[in-house]
Design an enzyme around this catalytic site. Structure first.
Site, mmCIF file in Angstrom:
data_model
loop_
_atom_site.group_PDB
_atom_site.id
_atom_site.type_symbol
_atom_site.label_atom_id
_atom_site.label_comp_id
_atom_site.label_asym_id
_atom_site.label_seq_id
_atom_site.Cartn_x
_atom_site.Cartn_y
_atom_site.Cartn_z
ATOM 1 C CB SER A 348 4.940 6.420 -0.993
ATOM 2 O OG SER A 348 5.041 7.764 -0.766
ATOM 3 C CG ASP A 468 8.095 4.716 -6.939
ATOM 4 O OD1 ASP A 468 8.101 5.697 -7.525
ATOM 5 O OD2 ASP A 468 7.433 4.268 -6.479
ATOM 6 C CG HIS A 498 4.949 6.173 -5.828
ATOM 7 N ND1 HIS A 498 6.170 5.292 -4.625
ATOM 8 C CD2 HIS A 498 4.654 6.903 -4.577
ATOM 9 C CE1 HIS A 498 5.935 6.133 -3.441
ATOM 10 N NE2 HIS A 498 5.635 6.661 -3.828
#
Length: 763
Positions: A348, A468, A498
């Site tokens: 991320s 995601d 994610h």
């Protein structure tokens, strides 16, 4: 259960013998097969008295018998060493077949002394049921001493560095930025965890603006109202320029140099993959960057000032920047323990910083492992001229993220000194990001790493979930495509959302990265035969496949209309009760949308043949609406009851992955294959005034026009007669502004089509 091995490096027989010898398995080619088996079991940390050899004999009895060793008996024993339970997991007498069906490496040749030695060599490279390869499990059980020196097997570093002797240091690195224009270079706090060793150590660095704390209350106060009307925009061209912040020189001042840092730390988040590397001779460094707790500056959120505050650490490791033992800058400290070579890891925001750092071309950064990283911040918070929140976070924007990660305010003294300046700069950021128009501008251009990929020197390893919808797959796809031709790159594309994938049962991910990092950071040959793309298949349990590229050149066009005259229509407006219900919980809206209960047009397409989507699906639509402003949302489902992989991993066994020697135990997980009525393949959004990124056009009410826009890239396999459900609508309560105007959209399906990039069988 199926295992997928990508980390195994082919070795010739002499190399196998030499590596086995270093583990304590010292065999002669003149020994018979049973003698080698016996010595293998004696030297191992396993208890051979627990093992069954045949339907009638345990291993001790078998070794005393006159029965010859064959591959069936070998696999009866080998499967037990891999933690499979005889008579329950597999049937004695059918072990060879079970191993083959589980995709375990096998020697397909007659039983000879050389072949049994090779079989044991590759057995040590094989994944156990608990997700560790056998040699790593045995090293964690004491096969090798903890001598704080490197030991390698099959080109991977083994866990021979003592985790009880780790050094933990806190330092402040001088960055080349002054993000608040104070007239001083911002100091950046870093945390180092490293093995105690006389070896020169490489570094696995994770740059995480979250690392030193987050401010949830500031985040919540900064969230934007999504229940607003779409803005109409005047037609114009957008102009941006490519520029980077100027790096500042450090002010030279002679200081005493010390060997040890006075500040230590004991607790803090660590990435389990970094923990894995700690016990294998790789130091871990965590850096949060400008505007974070105990560092200087403003949280500039994604621009190159933030990136430079991270790469300053790599400069320090290579003697190009200074570090101090405190913020007072009274004593300097060198990275005398480091070999100067760095890999960056993390998911991320963490993977985002890896992308950004790579595009600086900083010397010493040898490889990045960017997991679910952002390659362009505009594409995270905007899409085609439209404000578009990341999945699960309606109302978030980059200023909200800045408020969350500006952790300097968590310390009262720093709040007193710096909050007024922070509030001023945050307000400037809110204005610059321009939620009103949703357009690309200089603010977003300054946070677009794709325009600097020509500077990338590091090898690029990309990990991204094709389900995601927070950091969408286009972030990985666009970086992949933007890299220069021939650049060293590999992508792991999984079916999760994610999430991390370093503790999955079905793939030897950590071991593969081990082999890669060993080569790049310890100056060894890279013998790993890794394909460009490693893909998790979407409708099979624990199956990974190899592909040549992410994105295919061949296309097919599927008309949306079934007849020469075919129209679809939907309204944007909801009654107050429904609007409030969907605004309160966007998951209720999503369920209704997928089941054709929302304001939408639904087109079901039955596939005439099997195909694999590879890349971004494109929609070409002929439409009109009764207004001069509007936006379109589209989602495509694989529709119909069948088994598919879930996007969240489930625990298969608790705390069985040992990252060293009883160190940082981790759960074994996997994506389950379950029955479901549908699965989202891709989605996309566009402002109808933005037909390309840098042009805003007028929209005329009640006039037909054609628009083309791409949906999120994916790789997805479909069988003949599978049904694609195309959903067209306007307001999306998870992603877009919740514009509840009374607008009607009409689509001429006979003049509209789906353009699908398809994979050739050869690839």
């Amino acid at each position: 259960m199926r295992f997928n091995h990508f980390s195994i490096v082919d070795k010739n027989f002499d190399e196998q013998l030499a590596e086995l010898d270093q583990l304590g398995f010292r065999w002669s080619v003149f020994w018979d097969e049973k003698k080698i088996l016996k010595d293998f079991l004696i030297q191992s940390p396993s208890d051979m008295t627990d093992l069954q050899a045949t339907a009638e004999l345990d291993v001790i009895e078998f070794l005393k018998s006159s029965i010859e060793l064959d591959w069936e008996i070998f696999w009866n024993i080998a499967l037990q060493l891999l933690d499979f339970v005889p008579n329950f997991d597999f049937e004695i007498g059918k072990a060879f077949e079970y191993a083959k069906n589980s995709n375990l490496p096998q020697i397909e040749a007659e039983m000879t002394t050389e072949n049994i030695i090779s079989a044991f060599y590759y057995l040590l490279c094989t994944r156990r049921k608990n997700g560790m390869i056998l040699v790593e499990h045995w090293v964690s059980e004491g096969l090798l001493p903890l001598d704080n020196h490197y030991h390698f097997f099959n080109d991977k570093s083994l866990a021979t560095f003592d985790s009880s002797l780790l050094e933990r240091e806190v330092l402040w690195v001088e960055s080349p930025v002054d993000s608040e224009q104070r007239g001083e270079n911002d100091l950046i706090k870093i945390q180092i965890i490293r093995p105690k060793s006389t070896e020169k150590l490489p570094v696995v660095m994770t740059a995480s603006p979250y690392h030193l704390g987050i401010n949830d209350k500031a985040n919540d106060l900064a969230l934007h109202d999504m229940n607003v009307e779409l803005e109409e925009k005047a037609s114009h061209e957008i102009h941006v320029e490519q520029k980077l912040p100027q790096k500042l020189s450090a002010k030279a001042k002679e200081l005493p140099i010390v060997d040890k840092a006075p500040y230590r730390f004991t607790h803090g988040w660590t990435y389990s993959l970094n923990d894995y590397f700690l016990t294998r001779g790789f130091a871990s460094i965590y850096v949060a960057g400008v505007g974070t707790r105990s560092s200087d500056g403003f949280q500039t959120s994604g621009d190159y000032q933030q990136i430079y505050s991270m790469t300053a650490v790599i400069d320090w490791l290579n003697g190009r920047a200074r570090a101090y033992t405190s913020r007072k800058k009274t004593h300097e400290i060198k990275a005398s323990w480091a070999n100067g070579k760095v890999a960056m890891t993390g998911k991320s925001y963490l993977g985002t910083m890896a992308y950004g750092a790579a595009t600086t071309g900083v010397e010493g950064l040898e490889v990045i492992l960017a997991e679910a990283g952002i390659s362009s911040w505009y594409n995270y918070y905007r899409e085609n001229g439209l404000v578009r929140s990341p999945g699960g976070f309606p109302g978030e924007d980059l200023d909200v993220l800045a408020a969350l990660t500006y952790s300097r305010n968590l310390d009262g003294a720093d709040f007193l000194k710096g909050n007024a300046e922070y509030e001023k700069r945050l307000a400037e950021m809110t204005a610059a990001l321009d939620r009103k128009s949703g357009d690309y501008n200089q603010f977003w251009h300054d946070r677009n790493y794709l325009i600097n990929t020509d500077k990338v020197k590091a090898d690029v390893l990309i990990v991204h979930g094709l389900q995601d919808w927070n950091v969408t797959p286009e972030q990985a796809y666009n970086f992949w495509k933007a890299l220069p031709e021939g650049h060293a790159k590999h992508a792991f594309l999984h079916r999760g959302a994610h999430i991390y994938m370093n503790s999955w049962q079905s793939i030897d991910f950590s071991e593969t990265i081990n082999a890669y990092f060993v080569a790049k950071l310890l100056d060894r040959d890279l013998n790993l035969n890794l394909p460009p793309v490693i893909l998790q298949e979407n409708s099979k349990d624990q199956v990974w496949t190899m592909m040549n590229d992410f994105g295919a050149n061949t296309q097919i066009k599927l008309p949306l209309g079934k007849t020469a005259v075919s129209f679809a229509q939907f309204d944007n407006h909801y009654d107050d009760e429904t609007f409030k219900k969907y605004s309160k919980d966007f998951n209720v809206f999503k369920k209704d949308l997928f089941e054709n209960k929302a304001n939408e047009a639904v087109i079901d397409l039955e596939l005439p043949s099997m195909l694999t989507i590879n890349g971004p699906v494109e929609l070409e639509l002929r439409l009109k609406l009764n207004d001069t402003k509007g936006f379109l949302s589209a989602q495509i489902l694989d529709f119909g009851q069948k088994k598919r992989l879930e996007d969240k991993a489930r625990v298969k066994d608790f705390k069985v992955l040992d990252r060293g020697r009883n160190f940082m135990l981790d759960d074994l997980v996997e994506l389950p294959l379950v029955e479901s009525p549908y699965q989202l393949i891709t989605k996309g959004f566009t402002n109808l005034q933005n037909q390309n990124l840098l042009t805003v056009s007028d929209l005329k009410a009640d006039e037909w026009f054609t628009i083309k826009f791409e949906l999120q890239p994916t790789i997805y396999h479909l069988e003949k007669a599978d049904k694609l459900r195309v959903i067209l609508y306007s307001t999306d309560f998870e992603h877009t502004v919740r514009d509840n105007r009374k607008v009607t959209y009409e689509i001429d399906l006979s003049q509209s089509k789906l353009i699908i990039p398809i994979e050739s069988v050869k690839n």
